[in-house]
Design a protein around this motif. Structure first.
Motif, PDB file in Angstrom:
ATOM      1  N   GLN A 192     -59.426 -18.551 -35.781  1.00 35.07           N
ATOM      2  CA  GLN A 192     -58.806 -17.433 -35.095  1.00 35.07           C
ATOM      3  C   GLN A 192     -57.299 -17.519 -35.277  1.00 35.07           C
ATOM      4  O   GLN A 192     -56.737 -18.617 -35.321  1.00 35.07           O
ATOM      5  N   PRO A 193     -56.623 -16.384 -35.356  1.00 36.92           N
ATOM      6  CA  PRO A 193     -55.169 -16.414 -35.529  1.00 36.92           C
ATOM      7  C   PRO A 193     -54.475 -16.895 -34.255  1.00 36.92           C
ATOM      8  O   PRO A 193     -55.005 -16.746 -33.153  1.00 36.92           O
ATOM      9  N   PRO A 194     -53.274 -17.463 -34.392  1.00 30.94           N
ATOM     10  CA  PRO A 194     -52.518 -17.876 -33.217  1.00 30.94           C
ATOM     11  C   PRO A 194     -52.125 -16.656 -32.388  1.00 30.94           C
ATOM     12  O   PRO A 194     -52.052 -15.535 -32.899  1.00 30.94           O
ATOM     13  N   ILE A 195     -51.872 -16.901 -31.125  1.00 29.52           N
ATOM     14  CA  ILE A 195     -51.544 -15.835 -30.186  1.00 29.52           C
ATOM     15  C   ILE A 195     -50.171 -16.106 -29.585  1.00 29.52           C
ATOM     16  O   ILE A 195     -49.916 -17.199 -29.074  1.00 29.52           O
ATOM     17  N   GLU A 196     -49.292 -15.108 -29.645  1.00 27.28           N
ATOM     18  CA  GLU A 196     -47.983 -15.244 -29.000  1.00 27.28           C
ATOM     19  C   GLU A 196     -48.157 -15.123 -27.493  1.00 27.28           C
ATOM     20  O   GLU A 196     -48.902 -14.261 -27.011  1.00 27.28           O
ATOM     21  N   VAL A 197     -47.489 -15.994 -26.757  1.00 29.04           N
ATOM     22  CA  VAL A 197     -47.553 -15.981 -25.302  1.00 29.04           C
ATOM     23  C   VAL A 197     -46.150 -15.725 -24.775  1.00 29.04           C
ATOM     24  O   VAL A 197     -45.209 -16.449 -25.118  1.00 29.04           O
ATOM     25  N   SER A 198     -46.011 -14.715 -23.956  1.00 31.03           N
ATOM     26  CA  SER A 198     -44.711 -14.405 -23.376  1.00 31.03           C
ATOM     27  C   SER A 198     -44.332 -15.445 -22.322  1.00 31.03           C
ATOM     28  O   SER A 198     -45.168 -15.835 -21.496  1.00 31.03           O
ATOM     29  N   ALA A 199     -43.092 -15.886 -22.355  1.00 31.01           N
ATOM     30  CA  ALA A 199     -42.608 -16.857 -21.369  1.00 31.01           C
ATOM     31  C   ALA A 199     -42.764 -16.317 -19.951  1.00 31.01           C
ATOM     32  O   ALA A 199     -42.999 -17.076 -19.010  1.00 31.01           O
ATOM     33  N   SER A 200     -42.688 -15.000 -19.803  1.00 29.02           N
ATOM     34  CA  SER A 200     -42.814 -14.402 -18.470  1.00 29.02           C
ATOM     35  C   SER A 200     -44.243 -14.456 -17.938  1.00 29.02           C
ATOM     36  O   SER A 200     -44.472 -14.278 -16.747  1.00 29.02           O
ATOM     37  N   ASP A 201     -45.215 -14.729 -18.821  1.00 31.04           N
ATOM     38  CA  ASP A 201     -46.617 -14.835 -18.407  1.00 31.04           C
ATOM     39  C   ASP A 201     -47.007 -16.256 -18.018  1.00 31.04           C
ATOM     40  O   ASP A 201     -48.161 -16.511 -17.693  1.00 31.04           O
ATOM     41  N   ILE A 202     -46.054 -17.166 -18.088  1.00 36.92           N
ATOM     42  CA  ILE A 202     -46.313 -18.573 -17.818  1.00 36.92           C
ATOM     43  C   ILE A 202     -45.578 -18.980 -16.547  1.00 36.92           C
ATOM     44  O   ILE A 202     -44.446 -18.564 -16.324  1.00 36.92           O
ATOM     45  N   SER A 203     -46.212 -19.815 -15.751  1.00 39.27           N
ATOM     46  CA  SER A 203     -45.537 -20.284 -14.532  1.00 39.27           C
ATOM     47  C   SER A 203     -44.292 -21.077 -14.926  1.00 39.27           C
ATOM     48  O   SER A 203     -44.243 -21.669 -16.013  1.00 39.27           O
ATOM     49  N   PRO A 204     -43.281 -21.107 -14.062  1.00 37.47           N
ATOM     50  CA  PRO A 204     -42.068 -21.885 -14.361  1.00 37.47           C
ATOM     51  C   PRO A 204     -42.378 -23.356 -14.668  1.00 37.47           C
ATOM     52  O   PRO A 204     -41.764 -23.949 -15.560  1.00 37.47           O
ATOM     53  N   GLU A 205     -43.350 -23.905 -13.954  1.00 37.46           N
ATOM     54  CA  GLU A 205     -43.710 -25.310 -14.177  1.00 37.46           C
ATOM     55  C   GLU A 205     -44.317 -25.509 -15.567  1.00 37.46           C
ATOM     56  O   GLU A 205     -43.998 -26.469 -16.272  1.00 37.46           O
ATOM     57  N   ALA A 206     -45.221 -24.606 -15.949  1.00 36.74           N
ATOM     58  CA  ALA A 206     -45.856 -24.710 -17.267  1.00 36.74           C
ATOM     59  C   ALA A 206     -44.829 -24.492 -18.374  1.00 36.74           C
ATOM     60  O   ALA A 206     -44.828 -25.211 -19.381  1.00 36.74           O
ATOM     61  N   LEU A 207     -43.938 -23.524 -18.193  1.00 32.70           N
ATOM     62  CA  LEU A 207     -42.897 -23.266 -19.181  1.00 32.70           C
ATOM     63  C   LEU A 207     -42.007 -24.496 -19.343  1.00 32.70           C
ATOM     64  O   LEU A 207     -41.687 -24.899 -20.467  1.00 32.70           O
ATOM     65  N   HIS A 208     -41.651 -25.113 -18.235  1.00 33.95           N
ATOM     66  CA  HIS A 208     -40.834 -26.334 -18.287  1.00 33.95           C
ATOM     67  C   HIS A 208     -41.566 -27.409 -19.085  1.00 33.95           C
ATOM     68  O   HIS A 208     -40.969 -28.089 -19.934  1.00 33.95           O
ATOM     69  N   GLY A 209     -42.857 -27.565 -18.852  1.00 35.88           N
ATOM     70  CA  GLY A 209     -43.648 -28.560 -19.568  1.00 35.88           C
ATOM     71  C   GLY A 209     -43.735 -28.290 -21.058  1.00 35.88           C
ATOM     72  O   GLY A 209     -43.657 -29.224 -21.870  1.00 35.88           O
ATOM     73  N   ILE A 210     -43.875 -27.028 -21.435  1.00 32.56           N
ATOM     74  CA  ILE A 210     -43.953 -26.663 -22.853  1.00 32.56           C
ATOM     75  C   ILE A 210     -42.630 -26.972 -23.550  1.00 32.56           C
ATOM     76  O   ILE A 210     -42.602 -27.550 -24.635  1.00 32.56           O
ATOM     77  N   THR A 214     -39.196 -16.964 -37.626  1.00 31.74           N
ATOM     78  CA  THR A 214     -39.601 -16.937 -39.032  1.00 31.74           C
ATOM     79  C   THR A 214     -40.987 -17.549 -39.215  1.00 31.74           C
ATOM     80  O   THR A 214     -41.827 -16.999 -39.937  1.00 31.74           O
ATOM     81  N   GLU A 215     -41.232 -18.689 -38.556  1.00 36.40           N
ATOM     82  CA  GLU A 215     -42.560 -19.312 -38.637  1.00 36.40           C
ATOM     83  C   GLU A 215     -43.623 -18.369 -38.080  1.00 36.40           C
ATOM     84  O   GLU A 215     -44.719 -18.265 -38.634  1.00 36.40           O
ATOM     85  N   TRP A 216     -43.320 -17.691 -36.986  1.00 35.03           N
ATOM     86  CA  TRP A 216     -44.261 -16.751 -36.382  1.00 35.03           C
ATOM     87  C   TRP A 216     -44.573 -15.604 -37.344  1.00 35.03           C
ATOM     88  O   TRP A 216     -45.722 -15.198 -37.501  1.00 35.03           O
ATOM     89  N   GLN A 217     -43.540 -15.092 -38.028  1.00 35.81           N
ATOM     90  CA  GLN A 217     -43.760 -14.006 -38.984  1.00 35.81           C
ATOM     91  C   GLN A 217     -44.653 -14.468 -40.142  1.00 35.81           C
ATOM     92  O   GLN A 217     -45.510 -13.717 -40.590  1.00 35.81           O
ATOM     93  N   ARG A 218     -44.474 -15.715 -40.595  1.00 33.49           N
ATOM     94  CA  ARG A 218     -45.343 -16.261 -41.644  1.00 33.49           C
ATOM     95  C   ARG A 218     -46.784 -16.347 -41.167  1.00 33.49           C
ATOM     96  O   ARG A 218     -47.714 -16.069 -41.904  1.00 33.49           O
ATOM     97  N   MET A 219     -46.962 -16.761 -39.922  1.00 32.78           N
ATOM     98  CA  MET A 219     -48.309 -16.856 -39.352  1.00 32.78           C
ATOM     99  C   MET A 219     -48.965 -15.488 -39.317  1.00 32.78           C
ATOM    100  O   MET A 219     -50.171 -15.366 -39.552  1.00 32.78           O
ATOM    101  N   GLN A 220     -48.193 -14.471 -39.017  1.00 32.60           N
ATOM    102  CA  GLN A 220     -48.723 -13.105 -38.940  1.00 32.60           C
ATOM    103  C   GLN A 220     -49.180 -12.602 -40.300  1.00 32.60           C
ATOM    104  O   GLN A 220     -50.144 -11.865 -40.401  1.00 32.60           O
ATOM    105  N   LYS A 221     -48.495 -13.011 -41.351  1.00 32.09           N
ATOM    106  CA  LYS A 221     -48.858 -12.581 -42.705  1.00 32.09           C
ATOM    107  C   LYS A 221     -50.153 -13.217 -43.175  1.00 32.09           C
ATOM    108  O   LYS A 221     -50.845 -12.669 -44.028  1.00 32.09           O
ATOM    109  N   LYS A 222     -50.494 -14.377 -42.628  1.00 32.41           N
ATOM    110  CA  LYS A 222     -51.713 -15.086 -43.028  1.00 32.41           C
ATOM    111  C   LYS A 222     -52.974 -14.471 -42.423  1.00 32.41           C
ATOM    112  O   LYS A 222     -54.067 -14.821 -42.795  1.00 32.41           O
TER     113      LYS A 222
END
Length: 88
Positions: free
Chosen positions: A9-27, A79-87
């Motif tokens: 399955q292709p990778p999925i972009e996740v918006s920082a606003s959809d992640i809890s502050p704690e999870a975002l800090h961990g990432i 740029t890496e994300w755009q490459r992933m989208q082309k695949k």
């Protein structure tokens, strides 16, 4: 979890606003602490690195990506994300 190259399955972009502050800090923390992350000639303090990555996320220069094949989350450049989208 089994790895099936044909049913990837292709990778999925996740918006920082959809992640809890704690999870975002961990990432972001995980990204900073990963071996091989390069911040130039001089090493910066953790808090400086954290602010830089957060600003890059806010500006759209880097993206948070979920890989459903490995069930992992990471940060990639625009740029890496755009490459992933082309695949797709």
């Amino acid at each position: 979890m089994s790895f099936d190259k044909e049913n990837q399955q292709p990778p999925i972009e996740v918006s920082a606003s959809d992640i809890s502050p704690e999870a975002l800090h961990g990432i972001i923390e995980n990204f900073i602490l990963r071996e091989g992350t390069d911040y130039g000639r001089e090493e910066a303090a953790f808090e400086t690195k954290f602010k830089q990555i957060k600003k890059q996320l806010d500006n759209g220069d880097v993206k948070i990506v979920f890989d459903p094949n490995t069930e992992t989350v990471g940060i990639v450049t625009k740029t890496e994300w755009q490459r992933m989208q082309k695949k797709k």
